[in-house]
Design a protein around this motif. Structure first.
Motif, PDB file in Angstrom:
ATOM      1  N   MET A 108       1.034  -1.436   0.065  1.00 51.24           N
ATOM      2  CA  MET A 108       0.312   0.033   0.023  1.00 51.24           C
ATOM      3  C   MET A 108       0.322   1.449   0.253  1.00 51.24           C
ATOM      4  O   MET A 108       2.190   1.210   0.895  1.00 51.24           O
ATOM      5  N   PHE A 109       0.131   2.100  -0.272  1.00 52.70           N
ATOM      6  CA  PHE A 109       1.161   3.385  -0.299  1.00 52.70           C
ATOM      7  C   PHE A 109       0.564   5.133   0.102  1.00 52.70           C
ATOM      8  O   PHE A 109      -0.441   5.286  -0.219  1.00 52.70           O
ATOM      9  N   ARG A 110       0.610   5.229   1.057  1.00 51.60           N
ATOM     10  CA  ARG A 110       0.813   6.972   1.234  1.00 51.60           C
ATOM     11  C   ARG A 110       1.530   7.696   1.485  1.00 51.60           C
ATOM     12  O   ARG A 110       3.217   7.353   1.934  1.00 51.60           O
ATOM     13  N   GLY A 111       1.528   9.199   1.403  1.00 48.45           N
ATOM     14  CA  GLY A 111       2.596   9.938   0.951  1.00 48.45           C
ATOM     15  C   GLY A 111       2.634  10.255   3.119  1.00 48.45           C
ATOM     16  O   GLY A 111       2.406  11.821   2.750  1.00 48.45           O
ATOM     17  N   GLU A 112       3.353  10.156   3.310  1.00 45.79           N
ATOM     18  CA  GLU A 112       3.361  10.524   4.810  1.00 45.79           C
ATOM     19  C   GLU A 112       5.070  11.038   4.758  1.00 45.79           C
ATOM     20  O   GLU A 112       5.858  10.309   3.540  1.00 45.79           O
ATOM     21  N   ARG A 113       5.172  11.349   5.984  1.00 50.82           N
ATOM     22  CA  ARG A 113       5.669  12.245   6.525  1.00 50.82           C
ATOM     23  C   ARG A 113       6.269  10.638   7.021  1.00 50.82           C
ATOM     24  O   ARG A 113       6.488  10.215   7.649  1.00 50.82           O
ATOM     25  N   PRO A 114       7.908  10.210   6.800  1.00 48.29           N
ATOM     26  CA  PRO A 114       8.572   8.910   7.167  1.00 48.29           C
ATOM     27  C   PRO A 114       9.355   8.791   8.584  1.00 48.29           C
ATOM     28  O   PRO A 114       9.194  10.674   8.992  1.00 48.29           O
ATOM     29  N   GLN A 115       8.354   7.975   9.545  1.00 48.99           N
ATOM     30  CA  GLN A 115       9.211   7.795  10.470  1.00 48.99           C
ATOM     31  C   GLN A 115       8.971   6.527  11.672  1.00 48.99           C
ATOM     32  O   GLN A 115       8.235   5.723  10.061  1.00 48.99           O
ATOM     33  N   LYS A 116       9.302   5.668  12.622  1.00 49.72           N
ATOM     34  CA  LYS A 116       9.338   4.337  13.035  1.00 49.72           C
ATOM     35  C   LYS A 116       8.044   4.072  12.761  1.00 49.72           C
ATOM     36  O   LYS A 116       7.260   4.590  13.058  1.00 49.72           O
ATOM     37  N   GLY A 117       7.486   2.673  11.526  1.00 47.82           N
ATOM     38  CA  GLY A 117       6.482   2.657  11.247  1.00 47.82           C
ATOM     39  C   GLY A 117       5.587   3.159  10.344  1.00 47.82           C
ATOM     40  O   GLY A 117       4.045   2.953  10.574  1.00 47.82           O
ATOM     41  N   ARG A 118       6.149   4.502  10.119  1.00 48.56           N
ATOM     42  CA  ARG A 118       5.320   4.940   8.938  1.00 48.56           C
ATOM     43  C   ARG A 118       5.969   5.318   7.916  1.00 48.56           C
ATOM     44  O   ARG A 118       7.205   6.283   7.631  1.00 48.56           O
ATOM     45  N   LEU A 119       5.707   4.323   6.572  1.00 48.03           N
ATOM     46  CA  LEU A 119       6.414   4.532   4.857  1.00 48.03           C
ATOM     47  C   LEU A 119       5.638   5.048   5.036  1.00 48.03           C
ATOM     48  O   LEU A 119       4.459   5.347   4.593  1.00 48.03           O
ATOM     49  N   ARG A 120       6.474   5.703   2.771  1.00 44.83           N
ATOM     50  CA  ARG A 120       5.404   5.468   2.161  1.00 44.83           C
ATOM     51  C   ARG A 120       4.604   4.122   1.484  1.00 44.83           C
ATOM     52  O   ARG A 120       4.125   4.486   0.444  1.00 44.83           O
ATOM     53  N   GLN A 121       5.811   3.083   1.557  1.00 44.21           N
ATOM     54  CA  GLN A 121       5.443   1.507   0.707  1.00 44.21           C
ATOM     55  C   GLN A 121       5.483   1.068   2.148  1.00 44.21           C
ATOM     56  O   GLN A 121       6.403   0.674   2.546  1.00 44.21           O
ATOM     57  N   PHE A 122       4.006   0.679   2.262  1.00 42.81           N
ATOM     58  CA  PHE A 122       4.051  -0.542   3.348  1.00 42.81           C
ATOM     59  C   PHE A 122       3.707  -1.856   2.819  1.00 42.81           C
ATOM     60  O   PHE A 122       2.500  -1.150   2.313  1.00 42.81           O
TER      61      PHE A 122
END
Ligand code: AMP
Length: 416
Positions: A109-123
């Protein structure tokens, strides 16, 4: 100047040492989901942007802030699975084939997040959707929740917490939203900027804002279940009672609302405190109107998605890397030729095998065999060539035996 390229921000490589854990988890998921009667469905990685806007809600954070758009075509990379599955369910008339479609997916899945631990743009997520006219029964809500817990346990995870809540029917949700607005009106100026906008557009989202000031206000709201009509309340009681009989531990959290428009009635979330701020392992709920809203039949549905990266973060890498069974060592050109063919033969017999491909020294080849962690080494030198045999060495015990070249596959199969 030429540069060394890096993996894009918010994405990761799943390296060979990590891949076995992923494979094991996926294998466990395929097995357990089949036991519960779910069938796999694979949809494209992107869909029309409008599908996500209609399904998740124009005002959801996912649509507002997190979608990765392919601007020119009006397409977006899928931020979650439900919208695509419902689109496919309607498009392929799955309702005509199965009274209750139990579908599952495993994928990126893909989300244009600000990456951090446990938060990715492709997961990656494993998710299920049970869709059909007969899907509105507390048994199914309880079963779907129990299935998510069963999967996490089968992955070897413990110490997670299940929270559940009921948003009620669409009418109950309207009443709930009115209630929240009335209560929050007087605190409006103290809410964070995001929540001030949420107040207008999607008041439920204020309940799961992480901002400390908003949290303080929300905590004092005294949200009970007064927004639930009597049939919604009765339904939720049955879900809770069934979970109890299944031995699934839960906590009822009136603050659990989920950020997407499509949820009605039962919602749930599973968290793990070892994960820090991004502590949700998975979440889901019932969505009574989505299929109809996307111009499909008037059927009910319930589903969830678990995030694989976060599950691995919580439990660590567990599966062993698979090494080869046999390493082939050849001395001289003629032996190399012969072993290269044997390598192919052995692999076709279902045995994993490697060789050095270069006729270098026996010392070099034995070093490579050690590195490959092969259980057996098969050596072919000039003498063995003449005698039509090979030397088979058990790398654990150090024992060696001469084996006739023609029976080597059978002997290996017995020893492995
Ligand atoms: P959601 O639909 O946002 O509730 O996502 C369901 C699950 O997917 C979450 O509980 C996480 O485990 C996982 N997840 C969602 N967004 C991300 C992300 N950006 N990075 C990693 N995992 C995510």
């Amino acid at each position: 100047m030429s540069k060394i390229f890096s993996v894009p921000r918010g994405t990761t490589d799943i390296l060979p040492a990590e891949a076995p854990t992923w494979r094991l988890m996926e294998a466990i998921a395929h097995k357990i989901l089949a036991i519960y009667g779910y069938q796999e469905i694979r949809t494209p990685f992107f869909e029309e942007t409008a599908l996500f806007a209609r399904s998740l809600g124009e005002t959801s954070d996912v649509v507002q802030k997190q979608m990765l758009n392919l601007e020119k075509e009006g397409l977006s990379l899928r931020p979650e699975g439900t919208a695509s599955i419902v689109r496919s369910y309607i498009e392929n008339n799955i309702d005509k084939q199965q009274p209750l479609a139990k579908l599952y997916y495993v994928g990126a899945m893909f989300r244009g997040e600000r990456p951090q631990k446990g938060r990715l743009r492709q997961f990656h997520q494993i998710g299920v959707e049970a869709i059909g006219p007969n899907s509105s029964t507390p048994f199914l809500d309880a079963e779907v929740i129990a299935l998510s817990v069963h999967l996490l346990e089968a992955f070897g995870l413990s110490g997670f917490k299940l929270k559940i809540n009921s948003l009620g029917s669409s009418e109950d949700k309207k009443a709930f939203s009115g209630f929240l607005r009335e209560k929050l009106q007087k605190h409006l100026s103290a809410l964070c900027e995001d929540c001030q906008q949420r107040f207008e557009r999607n008041v439920f989202r204020i309940l799961d804002c992480k901002n400390p000031a908003c949290r303080d206000i929300v905590k004092k709201l005294d949200i009970g279940d007064s927004h639930l009509g009597s049939s919604s309340r009765e339904y939720f009681t049955k879900v809770k009672d069934t979970l109890k009989t299944l031995g699934v531990f839960y906590e009822v959290s009136p603050y659990l609302v989920r950020g997407l428009d499509y949820y009605t009635h039962t919602v749930f979330e599973i968290s793990h405190e070892g994960l820090g701020s991004q502590d949700a392992l998975g979440a889901g709920g019932r969505y009574s109107n989505l299929v109809k809203d996307l111009n499909g039949p008037p059927v009910d549905a319930i589903g969830f998605a678990l995030g694989l990266e976060r599950i691995i973060l919580a439990k660590g890498q567990t599966a062993e890397v698979n090494f080869v069974d046999v390493f082939l060592v050849a001395l001289g050109e003629a032996a190399s030729q012969k072993l290269f063919l044997l390598l192919n033969d052995i692999r076709h017999a279902g045995i994993s095998a490697e060789m050095s491909y270069q006729s270098n020294s026996i010392k070099n080849q034995m070093r490579l065999a050690d590195k490959s962690k092969a259980r057996f080494v098969l050596i072919l030198g000039e003498n063995e060539l003449k005698e039509n045999v090979v030397m088979l060495k058990n790398m654990q015990s150090g024992e060696q035996e001469k084996v006739s070249y023609d029976t080597i596959k059978e002997v290996l199969k017995k020893r492995l």
